[in-house]
Design a protein around this motif. Structure first.
Motif, PDB file in Angstrom:
ATOM      1  N   PRO A 106     -26.829  13.253 -30.874  1.00  0.00           N
ATOM      2  CA  PRO A 106     -27.833  12.657 -31.767  1.00  0.00           C
ATOM      3  C   PRO A 106     -27.181  12.137 -33.055  1.00  0.00           C
ATOM      4  O   PRO A 106     -26.017  12.454 -33.309  1.00  0.00           O
ATOM      5  CB  PRO A 106     -28.782  13.830 -32.036  1.00  0.00           C
ATOM      6  CG  PRO A 106     -28.572  14.767 -30.879  1.00  0.00           C
ATOM      7  CD  PRO A 106     -27.113  14.624 -30.523  1.00  0.00           C
ATOM      8  N   PRO A 108     -31.383  10.520 -32.803  1.00  0.00           N
ATOM      9  CA  PRO A 108     -32.103   9.808 -31.747  1.00  0.00           C
ATOM     10  C   PRO A 108     -31.887   8.301 -31.760  1.00  0.00           C
ATOM     11  O   PRO A 108     -32.035   7.664 -30.717  1.00  0.00           O
ATOM     12  CB  PRO A 108     -33.571  10.159 -32.032  1.00  0.00           C
ATOM     13  CG  PRO A 108     -33.509  11.473 -32.748  1.00  0.00           C
ATOM     14  CD  PRO A 108     -32.281  11.406 -33.586  1.00  0.00           C
ATOM     15  N   TYR A 127     -27.429  14.010 -22.809  1.00  0.00           N
ATOM     16  CA  TYR A 127     -27.811  14.053 -24.225  1.00  0.00           C
ATOM     17  C   TYR A 127     -27.618  15.470 -24.750  1.00  0.00           C
ATOM     18  O   TYR A 127     -28.133  16.432 -24.182  1.00  0.00           O
ATOM     19  CB  TYR A 127     -29.265  13.624 -24.380  1.00  0.00           C
ATOM     20  CG  TYR A 127     -29.717  13.352 -25.793  1.00  0.00           C
ATOM     21  CD1 TYR A 127     -29.226  12.258 -26.500  1.00  0.00           C
ATOM     22  CD2 TYR A 127     -30.650  14.173 -26.416  1.00  0.00           C
ATOM     23  CE1 TYR A 127     -29.650  11.989 -27.794  1.00  0.00           C
ATOM     24  CE2 TYR A 127     -31.084  13.912 -27.706  1.00  0.00           C
ATOM     25  CZ  TYR A 127     -30.585  12.827 -28.401  1.00  0.00           C
ATOM     26  OH  TYR A 127     -31.007  12.568 -29.681  1.00  0.00           O
ATOM     27  N   ALA A 129     -28.639  17.938 -27.011  1.00  0.00           N
ATOM     28  CA  ALA A 129     -29.772  18.232 -27.889  1.00  0.00           C
ATOM     29  C   ALA A 129     -29.554  19.553 -28.621  1.00  0.00           C
ATOM     30  O   ALA A 129     -30.157  20.577 -28.301  1.00  0.00           O
ATOM     31  CB  ALA A 129     -31.064  18.281 -27.071  1.00  0.00           C
ATOM     32  N   TRP A 133     -34.578  16.598 -33.949  1.00  0.00           N
ATOM     33  CA  TRP A 133     -34.517  15.777 -35.155  1.00  0.00           C
ATOM     34  C   TRP A 133     -35.891  15.425 -35.701  1.00  0.00           C
ATOM     35  O   TRP A 133     -36.074  15.338 -36.917  1.00  0.00           O
ATOM     36  CB  TRP A 133     -33.721  14.513 -34.861  1.00  0.00           C
ATOM     37  CG  TRP A 133     -32.244  14.773 -34.862  1.00  0.00           C
ATOM     38  CD1 TRP A 133     -31.549  15.514 -33.960  1.00  0.00           C
ATOM     39  CD2 TRP A 133     -31.280  14.312 -35.816  1.00  0.00           C
ATOM     40  NE1 TRP A 133     -30.215  15.556 -34.285  1.00  0.00           N
ATOM     41  CE2 TRP A 133     -30.022  14.820 -35.405  1.00  0.00           C
ATOM     42  CE3 TRP A 133     -31.349  13.510 -36.945  1.00  0.00           C
ATOM     43  CZ2 TRP A 133     -28.858  14.550 -36.123  1.00  0.00           C
ATOM     44  CZ3 TRP A 133     -30.186  13.235 -37.646  1.00  0.00           C
ATOM     45  CH2 TRP A 133     -28.957  13.756 -37.249  1.00  0.00           C
ATOM     46  N   SER A 134     -36.852  15.207 -34.845  1.00  0.00           N
ATOM     47  CA  SER A 134     -38.182  14.839 -35.337  1.00  0.00           C
ATOM     48  C   SER A 134     -38.824  15.998 -36.083  1.00  0.00           C
ATOM     49  O   SER A 134     -39.537  15.800 -37.074  1.00  0.00           O
ATOM     50  CB  SER A 134     -39.068  14.381 -34.179  1.00  0.00           C
ATOM     51  OG  SER A 134     -39.084  15.332 -33.129  1.00  0.00           O
ATOM     52  N   ARG A 151     -39.758  10.655 -33.609  1.00  0.00           N
ATOM     53  CA  ARG A 151     -40.211  11.411 -32.440  1.00  0.00           C
ATOM     54  C   ARG A 151     -40.203  10.534 -31.188  1.00  0.00           C
ATOM     55  O   ARG A 151     -39.801  10.985 -30.114  1.00  0.00           O
ATOM     56  CB  ARG A 151     -41.614  11.984 -32.688  1.00  0.00           C
ATOM     57  CG  ARG A 151     -41.948  13.149 -31.761  1.00  0.00           C
ATOM     58  CD  ARG A 151     -43.278  13.794 -32.107  1.00  0.00           C
ATOM     59  NE  ARG A 151     -43.327  14.351 -33.437  1.00  0.00           N
ATOM     60  CZ  ARG A 151     -42.784  15.511 -33.799  1.00  0.00           C
ATOM     61  NH1 ARG A 151     -42.131  16.230 -32.907  1.00  0.00           N
ATOM     62  NH2 ARG A 151     -42.892  15.953 -35.030  1.00  0.00           N
ATOM     63  N   GLU A 154     -36.670  10.084 -30.115  1.00  0.00           N
ATOM     64  CA  GLU A 154     -36.133  11.311 -29.541  1.00  0.00           C
ATOM     65  C   GLU A 154     -36.635  11.511 -28.112  1.00  0.00           C
ATOM     66  O   GLU A 154     -35.849  11.850 -27.210  1.00  0.00           O
ATOM     67  CB  GLU A 154     -36.515  12.508 -30.416  1.00  0.00           C
ATOM     68  CG  GLU A 154     -35.767  13.777 -30.088  1.00  0.00           C
ATOM     69  CD  GLU A 154     -35.701  14.725 -31.264  1.00  0.00           C
ATOM     70  OE1 GLU A 154     -34.645  15.366 -31.438  1.00  0.00           O
ATOM     71  OE2 GLU A 154     -36.692  14.841 -32.004  1.00  0.00           O
ATOM     72  N   SER A 157     -34.781   9.118 -25.858  1.00  0.00           N
ATOM     73  CA  SER A 157     -33.410   9.561 -25.595  1.00  0.00           C
ATOM     74  C   SER A 157     -33.380  10.714 -24.600  1.00  0.00           C
ATOM     75  O   SER A 157     -32.547  10.741 -23.682  1.00  0.00           O
ATOM     76  CB  SER A 157     -32.740   9.991 -26.909  1.00  0.00           C
ATOM     77  OG  SER A 157     -32.745   8.947 -27.855  1.00  0.00           O
TER      78      SER A 157
END
Length: 402
Positions: A106, A108, A127, A129, A133-134, A151, A154, A157
């Protein structure tokens, strides 16, 4: 006719941050790169040009670095900074040598750009994670539309990935809520126990207490400064150091001045992992904090694990389940997110700690949070993704760019 030996899998790691920049992501991704290379895979890293003053040692790695915008603290952090990496990244993936699988770190925005580029070249990606992030954007008070955009990016992704690597059950639960049904692989959260080890350089005239790592809003390190003010009123000989960067750093310095302890608390810039390890192993107590009730209670401050790996007991202030983990495993002392309670926990640890490494803490870190074991689990998922792509690749494509 003898069967042709299949070529080694090719993996490309994509991240705006990589060693020598000090961060949990840098160390985690380098550990992954080394593990994949140890298994015989060809690994390439697409990242940024390191900040001035940081020595780059890419001799044993294939690392492609691109100049980017950085904020005043030297970080690639902020929408313009992200774009300065993400826009060229689209063409670096599209026009560069193609891999069998990509590993995407990240934010995103990078994940979304990588999904578009890898879709065009028909390659899968994994990815990583490590955070949500959101949730972090919402916690920092970002505008509602910004949170909504982050969001959406994200989810985009996460859903496009062949596999999403998650670092904890808490992160996995949040991802399942955001993008139900995605293929998740739990790899854990770790630190490099070769760098963060009990043996190694120590700091002369080291502080008694060290906070080494990010000072972002969600860490809530202000409670640590408030607690230190209480501790230092009781024992004026106690000293401390905060090492790193983050949105709250200036506020923490102002708080130390307001409490009248600025002469006892040093604020130092980010430093390479080896130097941070030396400061942490030289301290009697390491601090770790996490602000509760912000929708980010599932996070784990990596600084906590790093301290344990060098054998320094941790004073943790924040929500469950980390308080119970620290208490039940004898990893130091834990407290609610309250300055008075946290000060009592710090004082109790200072009385019991003389600055020498605690073998029990080192052993616990090696069993539970070794970056090597995390990299092994992540490598399994990356290899499986690359292998599935190789199995379905058309014969005509084999004879083209590869």
């Amino acid at each position: 006719m003898p069967r042709r030996t299949p070529r080694p899998q090719r993996i490309t790691i994509v991240s705006r941050i990589y060693t020598p920049e000090p961060s949990a992501a840098s160390l985690r991704l380098q550990a992954l790169s080394r593990e994949l290379a140890r298994r015989g895979l060809h690994v390439r890293v697409l990242t940024t040009k390191a900040p001035s003053g940081l020595e780059v040692a890419d001799a044993n790695e294939t690392v492609s670095r691109w100049p980017v915008l950085r904020d005043r603290a030297g970080y690639v952090r902020g929408y313009l900074q992200y774009m300065s990496f993400d826009v060229p990244l689209f063409f670096r993936i599209l026009l560069g040598r193609r891999a069998d699988a990509y590993v995407i770190e990240p934010p995103p925005t990078t994940g979304a750009v990588a999904r578009a580029a890898t879709w065009l070249i028909r390659r899968p990606y994994v990815y990583y994670a490590a955070d949500v992030w959101s949730d972090a954007a919402q916690m920092t008070g970002a505008a509602g539309w910004v949170v909504s955009v982050v969001r959406w990016l994200e989810k985009f992704s996460l859903r496009g990935a062949a596999a999403d690597l998650v670092v904890s059950d808490g992160v996995g639960a949040r991802i399942e809520a955001l993008a139900p049904g995605v293929d998740m692989v739990s790899v854990g959260h770790g630190v490099d126990t070769d760098i963060f080890a009990p043996d190694g350089p120590r700091i002369d005239d080291a502080p008694d207490i060290v906070y080494a790592g990010s000072m972002s809003e969600w860490h809530g390190a202000g409670v640590a400064v408030d607690a230190l003010a209480i501790v230092m009123r009781t024992d004026p000989t106690v000293s401390a150091a905060f090492i790193g960067q983050g949105a709250d750093k200036d506020a923490l310095q102002r708080s130390a001045e307001a409490h009248g302890i600025a002469d006892k608390v040093r604020f130092l810039s980010s430093m390479p992992a080896g130097e941070a390890a030396a400061w942490t192993r030289s301290a009697r107590v390491a601090l770790a904090t996490l602000r509760p009730g912000q929708g980010y209670d599932f996070a784990v401050p990596t600084k906590l694990y790093a301290a344990l790996a060098v054998g320094t007991p941790v004073a943790y202030s924040g929500p469950e389940p980390l308080r119970t983990m620290v208490a039940e495993n004898g990893l130091g002392a834990s407290a609610a997110f309250d300055a008075e309670e946290y000060a009592a926990a710090i004082t109790g640890l200072l009385r019991r700690s003389d600055g020498t490494a605690v073998p029990h803490l080192v052993a616990w870190a090696h069993r539970h949070v070794s970056a090597r074991s995390v990299a092994e689990r992540a490598s399994d998922a990356v290899q499986a993704t690359a292998a599935s792509r190789q199995r379905v690749r058309p014969r005509a494509e084999r004879a083209s760019r590869d």
